[in-house]
Motif scaffolding. Structure first.
Motif, mmCIF file in Angstrom:
data_model
loop_
_atom_site.group_PDB
_atom_site.id
_atom_site.type_symbol
_atom_site.label_atom_id
_atom_site.label_comp_id
_atom_site.label_asym_id
_atom_site.label_seq_id
_atom_site.Cartn_x
_atom_site.Cartn_y
_atom_site.Cartn_z
ATOM 1 N N UNK A 63 1.086 -1.219 -0.115
ATOM 2 C CA UNK A 63 -0.056 0.008 0.145
ATOM 3 C C UNK A 63 0.968 1.279 -0.096
ATOM 4 N N UNK A 64 2.192 1.167 0.893
ATOM 5 C CA UNK A 64 2.720 2.471 0.782
ATOM 6 C C UNK A 64 3.452 2.693 -0.602
ATOM 7 N N UNK A 65 3.828 1.739 -1.208
ATOM 8 C CA UNK A 65 4.384 1.730 -2.579
ATOM 9 C C UNK A 65 3.382 2.288 -3.665
ATOM 10 N N UNK A 66 2.331 1.700 -3.488
ATOM 11 C CA UNK A 66 1.228 2.167 -4.257
ATOM 12 C C UNK A 66 0.597 3.751 -4.137
ATOM 13 N N UNK A 67 0.802 3.914 -3.035
ATOM 14 C CA UNK A 67 0.427 5.362 -2.503
ATOM 15 C C UNK A 67 1.395 6.356 -2.677
ATOM 16 N N UNK A 68 2.708 5.714 -2.825
ATOM 17 C CA UNK A 68 3.977 6.629 -2.861
ATOM 18 C C UNK A 68 4.172 7.544 -1.645
ATOM 19 N N UNK A 69 3.987 6.805 -0.504
ATOM 20 C CA UNK A 69 4.315 7.335 0.717
ATOM 21 C C UNK A 69 5.199 6.381 1.509
ATOM 22 N N UNK A 70 6.163 6.903 2.674
ATOM 23 C CA UNK A 70 6.973 5.912 3.146
ATOM 24 C C UNK A 70 6.425 5.042 3.941
ATOM 25 N N UNK A 71 6.837 3.755 3.965
ATOM 26 C CA UNK A 71 6.226 2.626 4.836
ATOM 27 C C UNK A 71 5.677 3.249 6.295
ATOM 28 N N UNK A 72 6.392 3.881 6.882
ATOM 29 C CA UNK A 72 5.855 4.460 8.256
ATOM 30 C C UNK A 72 4.920 4.948 8.415
ATOM 31 N N UNK A 73 4.514 5.767 7.072
ATOM 32 C CA UNK A 73 3.147 6.551 7.170
ATOM 33 C C UNK A 73 1.968 5.635 7.286
#
Length: 242
Positions: A63-73
Motif C-alpha cells: 500500500x505504501x508503494x502504491x500510494x507513494x508514501x513512506x512505509x512508516x506512514x
C-alpha cells in the motif's frame, strides 16, 4: 438505521441518514488537511490493490508503494492491516451509498412531479410511469456495469472477504442495507405490497448483473441489460403481470 413505516407518499430518505449508518473510521484521527489527504491517499491505494490483487494483496508495504508514501506512514495511520482494510472498505461503502442515494433522489423527483393518483398501483398510467423509471434504472445500472469494472471488483472482493472476516461482516450488512433502504422508500411511494422484498430483489439483480459482466457471461451487453431492467421494473410495479 430504524425501520421505515410503509406509507404512500413517503419521501426518499435523506442522504446523511444512509451515510451515517456506517461505523466511524478505525484508523488514527487526523485534523490537518495535509494529514487527511495522505491518509485518504493510502486508502485509495488499498482500493486499487483490492481491485487488482484482492484483499490478500493489501499489505503495509504494498500500500505504501502504491500510494507513494513512506512505509512508516501506513503504520502511523493504521495500527494493523485489518484496520487499514476496514477503513478502505468503509471509504468504498460511503461512496456507493452516495451513488444509490443520488439514484433514489432522481427517482423521487420523477415521483414528485406525478399526480398522486398516478402513483397508485391500479393507475391506468402505471405502464407509462414504469417506462420512465425503467429508463432511469437502466441508465444507472448500465453506467455502473459497463463503466466501473474496478468498482465492481472491489465490491465483490470485500463482500466475499466479509464471509471470512467477522470485522468486515457487520460493515457488509450495513452496506447492503443502505442500498435496500434507499429503494424501499421509493417503492413504498409506488404502493408496492412488499417494498423491502422488492428492493432486495432489485439489489440482487443489479449485483448479479455486475458479477455476470465481470465473468463475461451472456446478458452483460447493453440490449440484454435493458430488457432485464425493463422486466424487473414491470414485475415490481405490477405492469402486465397481475
Amino acid at each position: 438505521m430504524g425501520q421505515m413505516e410503509p406509507t404512500t407518499g413517503t419521501k426518499v430518505k435523506p442522504q446523511a441518514e444512509l451515510v451515517d449508518a456506517f461505523p466511524a473510521y478505525q484508523g488514527r484521527k487526523v485534523a490537518r488537511a495535509k494529514s487527511a489527504a495522505r491518509r485518504r491517499a493510502i486508502l485509495e491505494a488499498a482500493l486499487r490493490i483490492a481491485a487488482r490483487d484482492g484483499v490478500r494483496g493489501i499489505k503495509h508495504r504494498s500500500v505504501a508503494q502504491e500510494a507513494g508514501v513512506p512505509l512508516a506512514a501506513t503504520t502511523y495511520y493504521f495500527r494493523d492491516i485489518n484496520e487499514l482494510i476496514s477503513d478502505a472498505f468503509l471509504l468504498f461503502a460511503e461512496r456507493a451509498s452516495h451513488d444509490i442515494q443520488s439514484f433514489c433522489d432522481t427517482l423521487g423527483l420523477v415521483l414528485d412531479n406525478q399526480p398522486p393518483e398516478d402513483l397508485a398501483r391500479k393507475s391506468p398510467r402505471r405502464g407509462l410511469l414504469a417506462r420512465r423509471l425503467g429508463t432511469i434504472a437502466n441508465a444507472f445500472i448500465e453506467s455502473h456495469v459497463n463503466g466501473g469494472r474496478d468498482r465492481m471488483l472491489v465490491e465483490q472482493v470485500f463482500l466475499i472477504e466479509a464471509l471470512r472476516e467477522p470485522h468486515l461482516a457487520e460493515m457488509a450488512r450495513r452496506y447492503r442495507h443502505s442500498w435496500i433502504a434507499g429503494l424501499r422508500g421509493v417503492l413504498e411511494r409506488l404502493e408496492s405490497p412488499h417494498p423491502h422484498e422488492d428492493a432486495t430483489l432489485v439489489i440482487d439483480l443489479a449485483f448479479g448483473m455486475g458479477y455476470d459482466q465481470l465473468l463475461g457471461l451472456p446478458g452483460g451487453e447493453a440490449v440484454s441489460l435493458k430488457r432485464g431492467v425493463e422486466r424487473m421494473v414491470n414485475l415490481i410495479l405490477g405492469v402486465g403481470y397481475e
